[in-house]
Design an enzyme around this catalytic site. Sequence first.
Site, short mmCIF file in Angstrom:
data_model
loop_
_atom_site.label_atom_id
_atom_site.label_comp_id
_atom_site.label_asym_id
_atom_site.label_seq_id
_atom_site.Cartn_x
_atom_site.Cartn_y
_atom_site.Cartn_z
N CYS A 143 0.83 -1.19 0.00
CA CYS A 143 0.00 0.00 0.00
C CYS A 143 0.87 1.26 0.00
O CYS A 143 1.92 1.29 -0.66
CB CYS A 143 -0.99 -0.03 1.17
SG CYS A 143 -2.33 1.17 1.00
N ASP A 212 -3.13 0.86 10.31
CA ASP A 212 -4.33 1.69 10.51
C ASP A 212 -4.76 1.63 11.96
O ASP A 212 -5.21 2.62 12.53
CB ASP A 212 -5.45 1.24 9.58
CG ASP A 212 -5.16 1.65 8.14
OD1 ASP A 212 -4.44 0.92 7.45
OD2 ASP A 212 -5.61 2.73 7.75
P1 RI2 Z 1 0.29 5.96 7.18
C1 RI2 Z 1 -3.52 3.31 4.65
O1 RI2 Z 1 -4.90 3.17 4.52
C2 RI2 Z 1 -2.80 2.00 4.45
O2 RI2 Z 1 -3.50 0.89 4.98
C3 RI2 Z 1 -1.53 2.30 5.20
O3 RI2 Z 1 -0.79 1.13 5.50
C4 RI2 Z 1 -2.09 2.97 6.43
O4 RI2 Z 1 -3.16 3.78 5.95
C5 RI2 Z 1 -1.12 3.77 7.23
O5 RI2 Z 1 -0.67 4.88 6.50
P2 RI2 Z 1 -5.77 3.88 3.32
O6 RI2 Z 1 -6.16 5.25 3.85
O7 RI2 Z 1 -0.42 6.56 8.35
O8 RI2 Z 1 -4.96 3.94 2.06
O9 RI2 Z 1 1.56 5.24 7.60
O10 RI2 Z 1 -6.97 3.00 3.19
O11 RI2 Z 1 0.53 6.96 6.07
#
Ligand code: RI2
Length: 325
Positions: A143, A212
Amino acid sequence: MSGLVRYITGQCIRRSVSDIIAETASDIRTMQVRGAGRIARAGASALAIFSESYKGDSLDGFKTDVEAAARILLASRPTAVSLWNGVHASTKDIDLALTMSEARDSVVRNANAFVDMSVKALQAISEIGARTIRNGDVIMTHCNSSAALGVIKKAHDQGKDIKVYATESRPWRQGILTVGELVNAGIDTTLIVDSAVRTVMGRVDVALVGADTIMSNGALVNKIGTSQIALMADEARVRFSVCSETYKFSPMTIFGDEVTIEEREPGEVVSKGEVPDSVKIFNPVFDITPPKYIDGIITELGILSPGSVYDVMIRQFGYRALDSR
Ligand code: RI2
């Protein structure tokens, strides 16, 4: 620039204050603002702007309106507890205030303090995490996690010769953002489809992902596909590390609350008409990785074992967070 605000390293540039809460919630829901850390900063920043520009002079009226604003923000995406912690950190002192201006000042002060803390936590995680990366390491990431990418970029800045495999991360394909960021930083980067993880794992030294939510038993809630990477890392004896600020720890899980796993629209997986209408589409956004597959959680406080999450959670939040459920 989308919506009313643009979020850059946690700073919120104001364009208008009207409807800031509804627009921020909409930006989060539609993933114009995404990433667990960014949505938490967006929620706190929106509450600060809302409070700063609040026109009424009744303390009770302000409290009611802030509670309503918090509810709207929290309803935008259900899984990442970072948003919950950001909103509650901003509003935590409101009941101690004796006047409207005290209450307003407390929300602005606490929201800004949360954003500052959040940005500093990311920097600390980069520093601490980079020490765990060795020269020559091959890293797999999933991701688009600013915490995980911070570690990778810091290791590269330190002169370590590293290579990264980044998963595409269907259906939103946040991996495209990740490979862009890494290549811009000058890092040797390879994009793989999600189903290539097992094939590639044999070449990898460490899997590094974001979070998350972290549950009180140390389990990780992160982008769908994370648990498969953890299992395959385990099978291949590859280290699996999580990069997570401690405000992604979920105090509600201490007393048995489950983490709601967000399910999003079928249209994110297939376009209209691509498959027969009778085909059901299941689109869960996150999955849960059990603690036994996690070698370490890299936080701003240092590297934790999953088993130490509960103690840190109690020290960080006490039981006050549970009172406001
Ligand atoms: P940071 C994201 O969720 C991903 O799951 C990623 O690993 C997590 O948030 C943490 O991101 P999404 O918003 O806080 O893309 O490390 O569904 O940036």
